[in-house]
Design a protein around this motif. Structure first.
Motif, PDB file in Angstrom:
ATOM      1  N   PHE A 492      -6.595  34.444 -15.914  1.00 20.98           N
ATOM      2  CA  PHE A 492      -7.102  34.646 -14.562  1.00 20.98           C
ATOM      3  C   PHE A 492      -6.045  35.311 -13.676  1.00 20.98           C
ATOM      4  O   PHE A 492      -6.331  36.285 -12.955  1.00 20.98           O
ATOM      5  CB  PHE A 492      -7.522  33.293 -13.976  1.00 20.98           C
ATOM      6  CG  PHE A 492      -8.023  33.359 -12.567  1.00 20.98           C
ATOM      7  CD1 PHE A 492      -9.292  33.838 -12.296  1.00 20.98           C
ATOM      8  CD2 PHE A 492      -7.230  32.947 -11.515  1.00 20.98           C
ATOM      9  CE1 PHE A 492      -9.757  33.907 -10.995  1.00 20.98           C
ATOM     10  CE2 PHE A 492      -7.680  33.010 -10.217  1.00 20.98           C
ATOM     11  CZ  PHE A 492      -8.951  33.483  -9.954  1.00 20.98           C
ATOM     12  N   ILE A 493      -4.823  34.810 -13.740  1.00 19.52           N
ATOM     13  CA  ILE A 493      -3.758  35.382 -12.904  1.00 19.52           C
ATOM     14  C   ILE A 493      -3.431  36.796 -13.356  1.00 19.52           C
ATOM     15  O   ILE A 493      -3.237  37.703 -12.523  1.00 19.52           O
ATOM     16  CB  ILE A 493      -2.511  34.474 -12.953  1.00 19.52           C
ATOM     17  CG1 ILE A 493      -2.833  33.107 -12.330  1.00 19.52           C
ATOM     18  CG2 ILE A 493      -1.345  35.119 -12.228  1.00 19.52           C
ATOM     19  CD1 ILE A 493      -1.708  32.107 -12.430  1.00 19.52           C
ATOM     20  N   ASN A 494      -3.379  37.027 -14.658  1.00 19.08           N
ATOM     21  CA  ASN A 494      -3.077  38.377 -15.152  1.00 19.08           C
ATOM     22  C   ASN A 494      -4.145  39.369 -14.727  1.00 19.08           C
ATOM     23  O   ASN A 494      -3.836  40.516 -14.353  1.00 19.08           O
ATOM     24  CB  ASN A 494      -2.942  38.358 -16.672  1.00 19.08           C
ATOM     25  CG  ASN A 494      -1.657  37.708 -17.127  1.00 19.08           C
ATOM     26  OD1 ASN A 494      -0.652  37.725 -16.407  1.00 19.08           O
ATOM     27  ND2 ASN A 494      -1.662  37.116 -18.309  1.00 19.08           N
ATOM     28  N   PHE A 495      -5.405  38.955 -14.775  1.00 18.80           N
ATOM     29  CA  PHE A 495      -6.481  39.861 -14.364  1.00 18.80           C
ATOM     30  C   PHE A 495      -6.359  40.223 -12.885  1.00 18.80           C
ATOM     31  O   PHE A 495      -6.482  41.400 -12.500  1.00 18.80           O
ATOM     32  CB  PHE A 495      -7.831  39.190 -14.634  1.00 18.80           C
ATOM     33  CG  PHE A 495      -9.006  39.986 -14.151  1.00 18.80           C
ATOM     34  CD1 PHE A 495      -9.477  41.075 -14.866  1.00 18.80           C
ATOM     35  CD2 PHE A 495      -9.637  39.641 -12.963  1.00 18.80           C
ATOM     36  CE1 PHE A 495     -10.558  41.811 -14.407  1.00 18.80           C
ATOM     37  CE2 PHE A 495     -10.715  40.368 -12.504  1.00 18.80           C
ATOM     38  CZ  PHE A 495     -11.174  41.457 -13.230  1.00 18.80           C
ATOM     39  N   LYS A 496      -6.101  39.230 -12.054  1.00 23.30           N
ATOM     40  CA  LYS A 496      -5.967  39.487 -10.627  1.00 23.30           C
ATOM     41  C   LYS A 496      -4.755  40.365 -10.327  1.00 23.30           C
ATOM     42  O   LYS A 496      -4.815  41.296  -9.514  1.00 23.30           O
ATOM     43  CB  LYS A 496      -5.850  38.160  -9.870  1.00 23.30           C
ATOM     44  CG  LYS A 496      -7.103  37.319  -9.867  1.00 23.30           C
ATOM     45  CD  LYS A 496      -8.109  37.876  -8.888  1.00 23.30           C
ATOM     46  CE  LYS A 496      -9.299  36.952  -8.741  1.00 23.30           C
ATOM     47  NZ  LYS A 496     -10.283  37.463  -7.780  1.00 23.30           N
ATOM     48  N   VAL A 497      -3.634  40.062 -10.969  1.00 22.39           N
ATOM     49  CA  VAL A 497      -2.400  40.791 -10.675  1.00 22.39           C
ATOM     50  C   VAL A 497      -2.497  42.232 -11.158  1.00 22.39           C
ATOM     51  O   VAL A 497      -2.054  43.165 -10.465  1.00 22.39           O
ATOM     52  CB  VAL A 497      -1.198  40.064 -11.304  1.00 22.39           C
ATOM     53  CG1 VAL A 497       0.069  40.899 -11.168  1.00 22.39           C
ATOM     54  CG2 VAL A 497      -0.993  38.720 -10.640  1.00 22.39           C
ATOM     55  N   GLU A 498      -3.062  42.450 -12.333  1.00 23.41           N
ATOM     56  CA  GLU A 498      -3.145  43.809 -12.868  1.00 23.41           C
ATOM     57  C   GLU A 498      -4.000  44.699 -11.975  1.00 23.41           C
ATOM     58  O   GLU A 498      -3.691  45.888 -11.794  1.00 23.41           O
ATOM     59  CB  GLU A 498      -3.723  43.772 -14.292  1.00 23.41           C
ATOM     60  CG  GLU A 498      -2.780  43.203 -15.336  1.00 23.41           C
ATOM     61  CD  GLU A 498      -1.506  44.017 -15.465  1.00 23.41           C
ATOM     62  OE1 GLU A 498      -1.559  45.240 -15.227  1.00 23.41           O
ATOM     63  OE2 GLU A 498      -0.462  43.435 -15.787  1.00 23.41           O
ATOM     64  N   GLU A 499      -5.041  44.148 -11.413  1.00 28.68           N
ATOM     65  CA  GLU A 499      -5.893  44.947 -10.526  1.00 28.68           C
ATOM     66  C   GLU A 499      -5.119  45.388  -9.285  1.00 28.68           C
ATOM     67  O   GLU A 499      -5.163  46.563  -8.886  1.00 28.68           O
ATOM     68  CB  GLU A 499      -7.114  44.122 -10.126  1.00 28.68           C
ATOM     69  CG  GLU A 499      -8.131  44.890  -9.311  1.00 28.68           C
ATOM     70  CD  GLU A 499      -9.348  44.055  -8.984  1.00 28.68           C
ATOM     71  OE1 GLU A 499     -10.316  44.598  -8.440  1.00 28.68           O
ATOM     72  OE2 GLU A 499      -9.317  42.842  -9.278  1.00 28.68           O
ATOM     73  N   ARG A 500      -4.386  44.469  -8.654  1.00 28.70           N
ATOM     74  CA  ARG A 500      -3.584  44.836  -7.485  1.00 28.70           C
ATOM     75  C   ARG A 500      -2.401  45.711  -7.866  1.00 28.70           C
ATOM     76  O   ARG A 500      -2.012  46.598  -7.111  1.00 28.70           O
ATOM     77  CB  ARG A 500      -3.066  43.579  -6.793  1.00 28.70           C
ATOM     78  CG  ARG A 500      -3.983  42.999  -5.741  1.00 28.70           C
ATOM     79  CD  ARG A 500      -5.128  42.288  -6.307  1.00 28.70           C
ATOM     80  NE  ARG A 500      -5.955  41.626  -5.300  1.00 28.70           N
ATOM     81  CZ  ARG A 500      -7.039  40.945  -5.587  1.00 28.70           C
ATOM     82  NH1 ARG A 500      -7.438  40.827  -6.852  1.00 28.70           N
ATOM     83  NH2 ARG A 500      -7.770  40.387  -4.640  1.00 28.70           N
TER      84      ARG A 500
END
Length: 671
Positions: A492-500
């Motif tokens: 979840f954190i990786n998905f959010k961070v990669e988008e930003r």
């Protein structure tokens, strides 16, 4: 008649409405009206105002003398003995050569048109007509004043756009803070509601116990009897073992009970209500002996039957056995106290004072009465049924809230990030996990905390605070790497961070492409991209920008007939830009990437060779012009030796060998 006229004075005549006649009447063209208005008779023409007629000279009297004196007065008469020939000459004008010169006075505000003033209040009027406003303000303005007014409008527009941008960011920040406060308040209100429900349950139990004025009866009987202090400990293991032993004893003593009540986690006996008698619904007569068992989720009714005699014929007295007869879930039935209904007997006591009615889910109902009058088991049963029902409803409510919370979590994350809808597996996992906690700096945080960090990151990106944004991305990435035992939170954190991170890298790359000629800014941008993990894109963007500047500067070199001068300018542009690019690349990028820069420099030299071969194709080989151009190009190529590159032998190699490049490659040149 004449005497009367002499008696009339001028002052007294003016006071009267009718003007006195001084002389004899004369015929005039227009009669004089009494009210001061002039009436033109029919057939008369308007010849304009006429002078006042003079009185005749032969009239006498005081009035006539005054009139004569008035008309005979003469002004500015030449005195006697005046000789015009003896007048002195007009004096000459003085010389103005020695007088100090005065500068021309600048025109005042009244002499020239006032400069138009930008009225902000008028522009804020919603009913403003632009055409009318411009015609009013700039009607008499000069060209310079119109330009100044235009510049003022542009400045006001830029200031309004900046204020709007700041208000937008401020409103977004306040909205995020308010949403966080609302979510926190919602959680606190949910906890408060649960505490209020607990308080209500405990208060109801205490009120019922105080009204009865007696202690809670112990649960006697074969199964679920009185519990010692050791059995009432809050240990989960001991409690589970106790409940398991109770159910095993129930299965052993009540025949057929396991068919109605299969073994389930958390199921246990709350009260063995002892012997009861089932009554007929119509006549209230006794039908058969029963025994009631209350569980935490069911109500079991068992009938008491006599055992058969043993084969050996031993007389051990009457013995009974318990057989499961009926069983209902507590949420599907209603247990009603019958003490307020029924008829009284001859002794004055209610027949149903010790009875209860069990209403099933359908239309059936059963009445049970205790064997002993005023048995305390009835009061305990009613109280325990009420408690068990409240506990069941509380558990169902908590489970429903947990499910709703899971749905709210999915909707919350999906609404904030629509791209998360493509991660169906991740969403399903988030819905299964009711409240996931992660450890951050020694504290337990949920996924909402991750969303708050994403909000802070979005604000930094929107305000172009690149250093705090990159630092926050690094912090979140390190947090995700530390969650090795929690794969869901890590994904979840990786998905959010990669988008930003992708959005932030795109912003920095655009800044790198516009400031590639400044070494300090280039080094900072490359450092940010390297920390974000986009060093390859930084290298490609930088070299592509340098290639564009080579093409742009080379096209600015115009051929004006002197081929040597043109080749000199072209080679200087190519090799100087290649030199500066390699030098900046060495200071900004890590050494393992230097091979990409060398490859780029070689491609640019080959592009220069294409242009050189095309320009020298019309000159004599080994001639003076040809030789000068080749020497000048190789001399400028020596600039690359300062940065560790030796491409001197590569310059003009195709020209010296007589080879030609394909037309597609020639298209890269100048034309």
């Amino acid at each position: 008649m004449s005497e009367e006229r002499s008696k009339i004075s001028l002052r007294s005549g003016t006071r009267k409405k009718r003007r006195p006649e001084i002389s004899a009447p004369r015929q005039i063209s227009k009669p004089i009206a009494q009210d001061g208005a002039v009436r033109v008779p029919a057939g008369a023409t308007d010849a304009g105002p006429r002078p006042r007629p003079r009185p005749p000279p032969n009239t006498g009297g005081k009035t006539s003398d005054l009139v004569k004196r008035r008309y005979s007065t003469r002004f500015n008469n030449v005195p006697n003995g005046f000789d015009a020939t003896q007048m002195p000459d007009v004096p000459a004008l003085p010389a103005f050569d020695n007088l100090p010169t005065r500068e021309r006075r600048p025109p005042t505000a009244r002499e020239e048109a006032a400069a138009p003033v930008l009225d902000v209040k008028a522009l804020r009027d919603p009913n403003l007509s632009p055409d009318q406003y411009v015609a009013t303000v700039l009607g008499n303005a000069t060209e310079d004043q119109i330009r100044e007014f235009e510049e003022s409008l542009k400045g006001l527009k830029a200031r309004a756009a900046q204020d709007m941008h700041q208000n937008l960011l401020q409103n977004r920040t306040q909205f995020i803070k308010i949403s966080k406060e609302a979510e926190k308040l919602k959680t606190e209100m949910r906890a408060l509601r649960n505490l209020m429900l607990d308080l209500k349950t405990n208060t109801s139990a205490l009120r019922a116990a105080s009204m009865k004025g007696e202690e809670q009866p112990s649960f006697g009987g074969q199964v679920g009897g009185g519990l010692s202090k050791r059995d009432k400990r809050s240990s989960v293991a001991d409690r589970s073992a106790l409940w398991n032993s109770q159910m095993q004893a129930l299965y052993k003593n009540v025949e057929g009970s396991q068919k109605f009540l299969p073994n389930s986690a958390g199921r246990h006996v709350v009260q063995n209500a002892g012997p009861w008698i089932e009554l007929d619904n119509a006549t209230y007569k006794s039908r058969r002996a029963m025994q009631i068992f209350l569980l935490n989720d069911h109500l079991l009714i068992a009938s008491r039957k006599k055992r058969k005699a043993d084969a050996q014929g031993e007389n051990r007295g009457p013995m009974t056995k318990l057989v499961a007869d009926r069983c209902w879930p507590l949420l599907d039935i209603e247990v009603v106290d019958m003490s307020g209904t029924g008829e009284t007997s001859g002794s004055g006591r209610n027949k149903l004072a010790d009875a209860v009615m069990v209403r099933g889910g359908g239309s059936e109902s059963f009445i049970y009465r205790t064997e002993k009058p005023e048995d305390p088991e009835k009061k305990a049963l009613l109280l325990n049924v009420r408690r068990a029902v409240e506990e069941l409803r509380k558990g169902l409510r908590s489970e429903m809230e947990a499910n709703n919370k899971a749905k709210e979590t999915i909707n919350y994350f999906a609404s904030r990030d629509p791209g998360l809808l493509q991660k169906t597996e991740l969403l399903e996992t988030l819905s299964d996990i009711k409240d996931m906690l992660i450890e951050v700096d020694g504290k337990q945080q949920n996924l909402r905390w991750v969303e708050s960090q994403m909000d802070e990151l979005d604000i930094d990106v929107a305000l172009q605070k690149l250093e705090p944004a990159v630092a926050r991305v690094e912090k979140l990435k390190s947090l995700a790497r530390g969650l090795k035992n929690n794969a869901v939170a890590q994904d979840f954190i990786n998905f959010k961070v990669e988008e930003r991170c992708t959005k932030l890298a795109g912003m920095i790359i655009r800044q790198l492409e516009t400031s590639h000629n400044e070494k300090g800014k280039t080094k900072q941008n490359v450092s940010w991209l390297t920390r974000l993990g986009f060093e390859d894109r930084a290298r490609e963007a930088y070299l592509a920008a340098r290639s564009d500047i080579v093409r742009k500067r080379s096209r600015q070199c115009v051929f004006q007939g002197d081929l040597h001068l043109y080749i000199w300018q072209l080679s200087f542009v190519y090799f100087m830009i290649i030199h500066n690019t390699v030098q900046c690349f060495q200071g900004c990028f890590p050494p393992p990437m230097m091979s990409a820069c060398v490859k780029w420099a070689k491609e640019e030299v080959e592009a220069f060779n294409v242009i050189l071969a095309r320009q020298l194709s019309s000159t004599e080989r080994d001639g003076q012009v040809w030789t000068q151009c080749m020497e000048r190009a190789k001399e400028h190529a020596k600039l690359l030796g300062e940065v560790g590159l030796d491409f001197t032998s590569l310059v003009g190699r195709d020209v010296e060998n007589g080879a030609s490049k394909p037309k597609a490659a020639v298209g890269l040149g100048l034309g």
